[in-house]
Design a protein around this motif. Structure first.
Motif, PDB file in Angstrom:
ATOM      1  N   VAL A   1      64.749  84.245 117.771  1.00  0.00           N
ATOM      2  CA  VAL A   1      63.638  85.165 117.580  1.00  0.00           C
ATOM      3  C   VAL A   1      63.107  85.399 116.216  1.00  0.00           C
ATOM      4  CG1 VAL A   1      62.722  87.679 117.877  1.00  0.00           C
ATOM      5  CG2 VAL A   1      63.982  86.366 119.613  1.00  0.00           C
ATOM      6  N   GLY A   2      64.494  85.435 115.253  1.00  0.00           N
ATOM      7  CA  GLY A   2      64.134  85.542 113.888  1.00  0.00           C
ATOM      8  C   GLY A   2      63.502  84.295 113.318  1.00  0.00           C
TER       9      GLY A   2
ATOM     10  N   GLY B   1      57.186  92.017 101.296  1.00  0.00           N
ATOM     11  CA  GLY B   1      56.697  91.140 102.432  1.00  0.00           C
ATOM     12  C   GLY B   1      57.407  89.790 102.338  1.00  0.00           C
ATOM     13  N   GLN B   2      57.244  89.412 100.942  1.00  0.00           N
ATOM     14  CA  GLN B   2      57.828  87.949 100.753  1.00  0.00           C
ATOM     15  C   GLN B   2      59.358  87.735 100.708  1.00  0.00           C
ATOM     16  OE1 GLN B   2      56.534  87.034  96.812  1.00  0.00           O
ATOM     17  NE2 GLN B   2      54.616  86.719  97.258  1.00  0.00           N
ATOM     18  N   LEU B   3      60.162  88.914 100.599  1.00  0.00           N
ATOM     19  CA  LEU B   3      61.493  89.154 100.625  1.00  0.00           C
ATOM     20  C   LEU B   3      62.050  89.206 102.025  1.00  0.00           C
ATOM     21  CD1 LEU B   3      62.692  91.186  97.608  1.00  0.00           C
ATOM     22  CD2 LEU B   3      62.694  88.873  97.611  1.00  0.00           C
ATOM     23  N   LYS B   4      61.106  89.715 102.900  1.00  0.00           N
ATOM     24  CA  LYS B   4      61.689  89.969 104.522  1.00  0.00           C
ATOM     25  C   LYS B   4      62.099  88.716 105.052  1.00  0.00           C
ATOM     26  CE  LYS B   4      59.259  94.150 105.800  1.00  0.00           C
ATOM     27  NZ  LYS B   4      58.232  94.574 106.580  1.00  0.00           N
ATOM     28  N   PRO B   5      61.478  87.650 105.026  1.00  0.00           N
ATOM     29  CA  PRO B   5      61.826  86.395 105.519  1.00  0.00           C
ATOM     30  C   PRO B   5      63.310  85.715 104.669  1.00  0.00           C
ATOM     31  CG  PRO B   5      59.337  86.193 105.348  1.00  0.00           C
ATOM     32  CD  PRO B   5      59.940  87.387 104.447  1.00  0.00           C
TER      33      PRO B   5
ATOM     34  N   PHE C   1      65.517  87.441 103.317  1.00  0.00           N
ATOM     35  CA  PHE C   1      66.827  88.485 103.991  1.00  0.00           C
ATOM     36  C   PHE C   1      67.082  88.169 105.471  1.00  0.00           C
ATOM     37  CE2 PHE C   1      65.771  91.411 100.605  1.00  0.00           C
ATOM     38  CZ  PHE C   1      66.758  91.093  99.522  1.00  0.00           C
ATOM     39  N   ALA C   2      66.076  87.799 106.217  1.00  0.00           N
ATOM     40  CA  ALA C   2      66.177  87.502 107.566  1.00  0.00           C
ATOM     41  C   ALA C   2      66.819  86.199 107.804  1.00  0.00           C
ATOM     42  CB  ALA C   2      64.849  87.478 108.247  1.00  0.00           C
ATOM     43  N   LEU C   3      66.363  85.220 106.955  1.00  0.00           N
ATOM     44  CA  LEU C   3      67.358  83.778 107.235  1.00  0.00           C
ATOM     45  C   LEU C   3      68.544  83.891 106.522  1.00  0.00           C
ATOM     46  CD1 LEU C   3      64.221  81.805 105.718  1.00  0.00           C
ATOM     47  CD2 LEU C   3      65.211  81.666 108.141  1.00  0.00           C
ATOM     48  N   ILE C   4      69.000  84.560 105.741  1.00  0.00           N
ATOM     49  CA  ILE C   4      70.379  84.579 105.066  1.00  0.00           C
ATOM     50  C   ILE C   4      71.227  85.328 106.203  1.00  0.00           C
ATOM     51  CG2 ILE C   4      71.941  85.755 103.575  1.00  0.00           C
ATOM     52  CD1 ILE C   4      69.919  85.670 101.319  1.00  0.00           C
ATOM     53  N   LEU C   5      70.795  86.455 106.996  1.00  0.00           N
ATOM     54  CA  LEU C   5      71.539  87.051 107.729  1.00  0.00           C
ATOM     55  C   LEU C   5      71.717  85.938 109.147  1.00  0.00           C
ATOM     56  CD1 LEU C   5      70.089  90.637 107.885  1.00  0.00           C
ATOM     57  CD2 LEU C   5      72.462  90.099 107.315  1.00  0.00           C
ATOM     58  N   ILE C   6      70.517  85.404 109.357  1.00  0.00           N
ATOM     59  CA  ILE C   6      70.576  84.336 110.460  1.00  0.00           C
ATOM     60  C   ILE C   6      71.420  83.301 110.419  1.00  0.00           C
ATOM     61  CG2 ILE C   6      69.148  82.455 111.647  1.00  0.00           C
ATOM     62  CD1 ILE C   6      66.766  84.264 111.311  1.00  0.00           C
ATOM     63  N   ASN C   7      71.530  82.639 108.865  1.00  0.00           N
ATOM     64  CA  ASN C   7      72.496  81.612 108.835  1.00  0.00           C
ATOM     65  C   ASN C   7      74.026  82.159 108.917  1.00  0.00           C
ATOM     66  OD1 ASN C   7      71.186  78.853 107.942  1.00  0.00           O
ATOM     67  ND2 ASN C   7      69.693  80.660 107.280  1.00  0.00           N
ATOM     68  N   PHE C   8      74.235  83.501 108.346  1.00  0.00           N
ATOM     69  CA  PHE C   8      75.493  84.210 108.449  1.00  0.00           C
ATOM     70  C   PHE C   8      76.050  84.057 110.041  1.00  0.00           C
ATOM     71  CE2 PHE C   8      78.362  87.756 108.638  1.00  0.00           C
ATOM     72  CZ  PHE C   8      79.232  87.531 107.934  1.00  0.00           C
ATOM     73  N   ALA C   9      74.894  84.597 111.007  1.00  0.00           N
ATOM     74  CA  ALA C   9      75.303  84.631 112.037  1.00  0.00           C
ATOM     75  C   ALA C   9      75.674  83.301 112.729  1.00  0.00           C
ATOM     76  CB  ALA C   9      74.313  85.215 112.992  1.00  0.00           C
TER      77      ALA C   9
ATOM     78  N   GLN D   1      55.553  82.944 109.580  1.00  0.00           N
ATOM     79  CA  GLN D   1      55.433  83.692 108.281  1.00  0.00           C
ATOM     80  C   GLN D   1      55.209  82.662 106.975  1.00  0.00           C
ATOM     81  OE1 GLN D   1      54.613  87.066 107.844  1.00  0.00           O
ATOM     82  NE2 GLN D   1      54.810  87.128 109.988  1.00  0.00           N
ATOM     83  N   ARG D   2      56.315  81.833 106.958  1.00  0.00           N
ATOM     84  CA  ARG D   2      56.387  81.079 106.108  1.00  0.00           C
ATOM     85  C   ARG D   2      56.290  79.477 106.044  1.00  0.00           C
ATOM     86  NH1 ARG D   2      58.213  84.039 101.249  1.00  0.00           N
ATOM     87  NH2 ARG D   2      57.443  82.134 100.324  1.00  0.00           N
ATOM     88  N   GLY D   3      56.167  79.028 107.400  1.00  0.00           N
ATOM     89  CA  GLY D   3      56.019  77.597 107.652  1.00  0.00           C
ATOM     90  C   GLY D   3      57.356  77.053 108.172  1.00  0.00           C
TER      91      GLY D   3
END
Length: 361
Positions: free
Chosen positions: A265-266, A5-9, A11-19, A273-275
């Motif tokens: 959305v992400g 659960g801690q790693l999901k945000p 990985f999501a943020l790395i993919l978002i910034n890549f996009a 989730q994390r602020g």
């Protein structure tokens, strides 16, 4: 929260910034082709709203809370600050500078978010605490890096042949080119500041309207209307709405579906989730990815001022992050001590009540 659960945000943020980095590269080429800034913003937000509307309707129809007038006001403000004006300012800055340089200003977003969170009570500073001193020091260093990015360009570092250096000197001697670079820096700074404001507004919205997909649809809808109105006021030219080729159309569709749609959305989910501050701290990844694409695809030059300024910004950023993580550890220790004191007081009270009862009997 478990490790997964801690790693999901993360990985999501790395993919978002890549996009986001891919979007910046594509839009840089579109802007260089002469496409209007506000037309891009209007089209991408309209595409985002149309793409996400059926998804939000089916996905969140059972969990979506009631949409009140107050929530609509927050969404309208968030769209104006974090979508319409921030994207308009950022695209103008991107047009006047380069993709890598513009992404460097995104590194100031975590510090701006931290500074804006102070008056709203989302962050606290106590100069007697080591964590608070680290956060303040990191904010100062990051701000110095942003000022350096704005005021100093420097010599080219990639393949600095004599012809490149001569061309650079001629460029720096040109008042027009220097003025464009300074204007672009100011627009980028304004866009980054408004982007920071969006994280705080989104943190407020996430508590009252936790449906990320639906809120993004409303964001995009409001943003499309706002950008269309602003563009009609600023530039009354119907020709600006005409896209010139397949590359422009595909780039704007990608920006609308991925960047203004799925990525928002992400981000809303990660803020929930994390602020806001944690979510904003991953923005330097956009510059890293953009620099890779910038050098390999656009073949843009990198300058000494950009490197030094970016290093200062990232160094200050991670001092701030260290202070914030240390602050969280201190809060956890205080909470654990408070629980222990309460449990001890509870044991003493229970023993006292037993003694009284035994005496009365």
């Amino acid at each position: 929260m478990d490790c997964r659960g801690q790693l999901k945000p993360v990985f999501a943020l790395i993919l978002i910034n890549f996009a986001f980095a891919i979007v910046n590269i594509l839009l840089k080429k579109v802007l260089d082709g002469g496409t209007n800034h506000m037309a891009i913003v209007t089209y991408r937000l309209s595409i985002s709203a149309i793409f996400l509307a059926p998804i939000a309707y089916h996905w969140e129809r059972k969990t979506r809370p009631t949409l009140t007038f107050q929530i609509l006001c927050y969404l309208f403000l968030g769209a104006l600050v974090g979508v319409t004006l921030s994207q308009y300012s950022f695209l103008l800055g991107l047009h006047y500078t380069s993709a890598t340089f513009s992404c460097a200003f995104l590194n100031t977003v975590p510090v701006s978010t931290f500074l804006l969170a102070l008056p709203f009570g989302l962050e606290k500073v106590n100069m007697k605490s080591k964590a608070s001193r680290a956060k303040v020091l990191g904010a100062v260093i990051c701000t110095a890096g942003a000022v350096l990015l704005t005021l100093y360009k420097g010599v080219p570092l990639i393949r600095p042949h004599s012809g490149d250096i001569k061309a650079h000197v001629d460029t720096m001697m040109s008042d027009k080119k220097t003025q464009r670079w300074a204007i672009g820096s100011l627009f980028l700074m304004a866009g980054s500041f408004m982007w920071s404001s969006w994280f705080l507004i989104q943190a407020k919205i996430s508590k009252r309207y936790p449906s990320q997909c639906s809120s993004t649809v409303i964001f995009s809808f409001f943003g499309a209307i706002q950008s269309a109105v602003i563009s009609s006021i600023v530039e009354r030219n119907n020709a600006m709405w005409i896209l010139k080729g397949k590359f422009e159309i595909m780039s704007i569709i990608y920006a609308g579906v991925v960047a203004s749609g799925l990525c928002y959305v992400g981000l809303a989910w990660c803020v929930k989730q994390r602020g806001p501050v944690f979510t904003a701290t991953f923005t330097p990844f956009t510059q890293i990815f953009a620099a890779i694409f910038d050098f390999s695809i656009l073949h843009d030059q990198i300058y000494l001022g950009s490197v030094i300024g970016s290093i200062l910004v990232i160094f200050g950023l991670y001092i701030l992050l260290w202070g914030k993580s240390y602050d969280v550890e201190e809060c956890d220790e205080k909470q654990s001590l408070t629980r222990e004191d309460r449990s001890r007081n509870g044991d003493v009270e229970s023993q006292g009540s037993l003694t009284v009862n035994s005496t009365c009997s």
